[in-house]
Design a protein around this motif. Structure first.
Motif, mmCIF file in Angstrom:
data_model
loop_
_atom_site.group_PDB
_atom_site.id
_atom_site.type_symbol
_atom_site.label_atom_id
_atom_site.label_comp_id
_atom_site.label_asym_id
_atom_site.label_seq_id
_atom_site.Cartn_x
_atom_site.Cartn_y
_atom_site.Cartn_z
ATOM 1 N N THR A 1 12.770 35.648 4.732
ATOM 2 C CA THR A 1 14.149 35.381 4.438
ATOM 3 C C THR A 1 14.349 34.466 3.473
ATOM 4 N N VAL A 2 15.270 34.392 2.613
ATOM 5 C CA VAL A 2 15.690 33.409 1.710
ATOM 6 C C VAL A 2 16.997 32.664 1.719
ATOM 7 N N ASP A 3 17.056 31.320 1.651
ATOM 8 C CA ASP A 3 18.355 30.926 2.069
ATOM 9 C C ASP A 3 19.652 31.464 1.438
ATOM 10 N N VAL A 4 19.355 31.294 -0.088
ATOM 11 C CA VAL A 4 20.403 31.929 -1.218
ATOM 12 C C VAL A 4 19.928 32.882 -1.940
ATOM 13 N N LEU A 5 20.375 34.058 -2.128
ATOM 14 C CA LEU A 5 19.904 35.221 -3.209
ATOM 15 C C LEU A 5 21.020 35.400 -3.972
ATOM 16 N N LEU A 6 20.628 35.245 -5.238
ATOM 17 C CA LEU A 6 21.707 35.199 -6.396
ATOM 18 C C LEU A 6 21.318 36.506 -7.136
ATOM 19 N N MET A 7 22.074 37.407 -7.415
ATOM 20 C CA MET A 7 21.849 38.576 -8.065
ATOM 21 C C MET A 7 22.782 38.471 -9.380
ATOM 22 N N VAL A 8 22.407 38.210 -10.576
ATOM 23 C CA VAL A 8 22.981 37.995 -11.899
ATOM 24 C C VAL A 8 22.761 39.181 -12.807
ATOM 25 N N LEU A 9 24.140 39.793 -13.018
ATOM 26 C CA LEU A 9 24.145 40.909 -13.785
ATOM 27 C C LEU A 9 24.178 40.650 -15.218
ATOM 28 N N PRO A 10 24.114 41.502 -16.308
ATOM 29 C CA PRO A 10 23.854 41.279 -17.469
ATOM 30 C C PRO A 10 25.182 40.724 -18.161
ATOM 31 N N ASN A 11 26.443 41.221 -17.563
ATOM 32 C CA ASN A 11 27.620 40.546 -18.133
ATOM 33 C C ASN A 11 28.138 39.233 -17.310
ATOM 34 N N GLY A 12 27.100 38.547 -16.519
ATOM 35 C CA GLY A 12 27.219 37.438 -16.072
ATOM 36 C C GLY A 12 27.879 37.221 -14.785
ATOM 37 N N ASP A 13 28.322 38.371 -14.261
ATOM 38 C CA ASP A 13 28.714 38.332 -12.814
ATOM 39 C C ASP A 13 27.637 38.037 -11.989
ATOM 40 N N THR A 14 27.892 37.255 -10.856
ATOM 41 C CA THR A 14 27.002 36.914 -9.883
ATOM 42 C C THR A 14 27.422 37.324 -8.490
ATOM 43 N N ASN A 15 26.487 37.964 -7.627
ATOM 44 C CA ASN A 15 26.742 38.058 -6.192
ATOM 45 C C ASN A 15 25.536 37.151 -5.376
ATOM 46 N N SER A 16 26.341 36.709 -4.472
ATOM 47 C CA SER A 16 25.369 35.807 -3.777
ATOM 48 C C SER A 16 25.300 35.937 -2.329
ATOM 49 N N PHE A 17 24.182 35.889 -1.800
ATOM 50 C CA PHE A 17 24.063 36.376 -0.260
ATOM 51 C C PHE A 17 23.302 35.068 0.513
ATOM 52 N N ILE A 18 23.638 34.893 1.503
ATOM 53 C CA ILE A 18 23.170 33.845 2.360
ATOM 54 C C ILE A 18 21.936 34.479 3.563
ATOM 55 N N ASP A 19 21.003 33.824 3.616
ATOM 56 C CA ASP A 19 20.049 34.065 4.580
ATOM 57 C C ASP A 19 19.499 35.700 4.518
ATOM 58 N N ALA A 20 19.337 35.890 3.072
ATOM 59 C CA ALA A 20 18.922 37.418 2.812
ATOM 60 C C ALA A 20 17.424 37.716 3.273
ATOM 61 N N SER A 21 17.251 38.968 3.777
ATOM 62 C CA SER A 21 15.948 39.431 3.840
ATOM 63 C C SER A 21 15.738 40.765 3.308
ATOM 64 N N SER A 22 16.703 41.033 2.276
ATOM 65 C CA SER A 22 16.611 42.239 1.443
ATOM 66 C C SER A 22 17.549 41.798 0.449
ATOM 67 N N THR A 23 17.172 42.569 -0.750
ATOM 68 C CA THR A 23 18.243 42.534 -1.959
ATOM 69 C C THR A 23 19.320 43.780 -1.585
ATOM 70 N N GLU A 24 20.271 43.703 -2.329
ATOM 71 C CA GLU A 24 21.621 44.601 -2.133
ATOM 72 C C GLU A 24 21.600 45.461 -3.398
ATOM 73 N N ALA A 25 21.761 46.869 -3.065
ATOM 74 C CA ALA A 25 22.100 47.841 -3.987
ATOM 75 C C ALA A 25 23.102 47.392 -4.782
ATOM 76 N N THR A 26 23.151 47.760 -6.053
ATOM 77 C CA THR A 26 24.279 47.495 -7.020
ATOM 78 C C THR A 26 23.965 48.310 -8.283
#
Length: 136
Positions: A107-132
């Motif tokens: 588990t990671v406290d904060v997961l940030l997924m930064v898309l090429p256009n700069g949009d960022t999705n953040s997730f707290i207490d993540a144990s997996s990445t999200e489909a996007t």
């Protein structure tokens, strides 16, 4: 010294999250690949061990954390940060790249997924990445 070596090696081989705490993972998508930077804290004993014997001893735990990814390599590693490059994590479907979720072995406290256009999705207490998906 022998006792220190034996105790430290047992902690590092355990692959558990007992001595390492994953604080943040940032995934920056680049076409079908992703550049991952992560930060973590070590307990005092493990931090001393890494100081004495080198941060390369953390690589098995980082490999284990990202074991659901097929093709990745650790580019940099130090006492509190690592950089990983994962290839072919997304696939092209028309005008979009599709990224499927991946399990993290911990588990990671904060997961940030930064898309090429700069949009960022953040997730707290993540144990997996999200489909996007993101633009080609």
């Amino acid at each position: 010294m022998s006792l220190l070596w034996f105790s430290a090696s047992n902690d590092l081989i355990s692959y558990g999250e007992g001595y390492i705490h994953f604080k943040q993972v940032t995934m920056r998508f680049q076409d079908t690949d992703v550049l991952i930077s992560m930060s973590y804290d070590l307990d005092m004993f493990s931090s001393m061990y890494i100081f004495l014997f080198g941060s390369h001893n953390l690589e098995p735990d980082i490999d284990n954390f990202f074991s659901d990814f097929d093709d990745f390599e650790v580019l940099e590693i130090d006492r509190n940060n690592a950089v990983i490059f994962a290839r072919n994590v997304s696939r092209i479907n028309g005008a979009y790249y599709l990224y499927d979720s991946h399990e993290l072995n911990g588990t990671v406290d904060v997961l940030l997924m930064v898309l090429p256009n700069g949009d960022t999705n953040s997730f707290i207490d993540a144990s997996s990445t999200e489909a996007t998906f993101y633009d080609v």
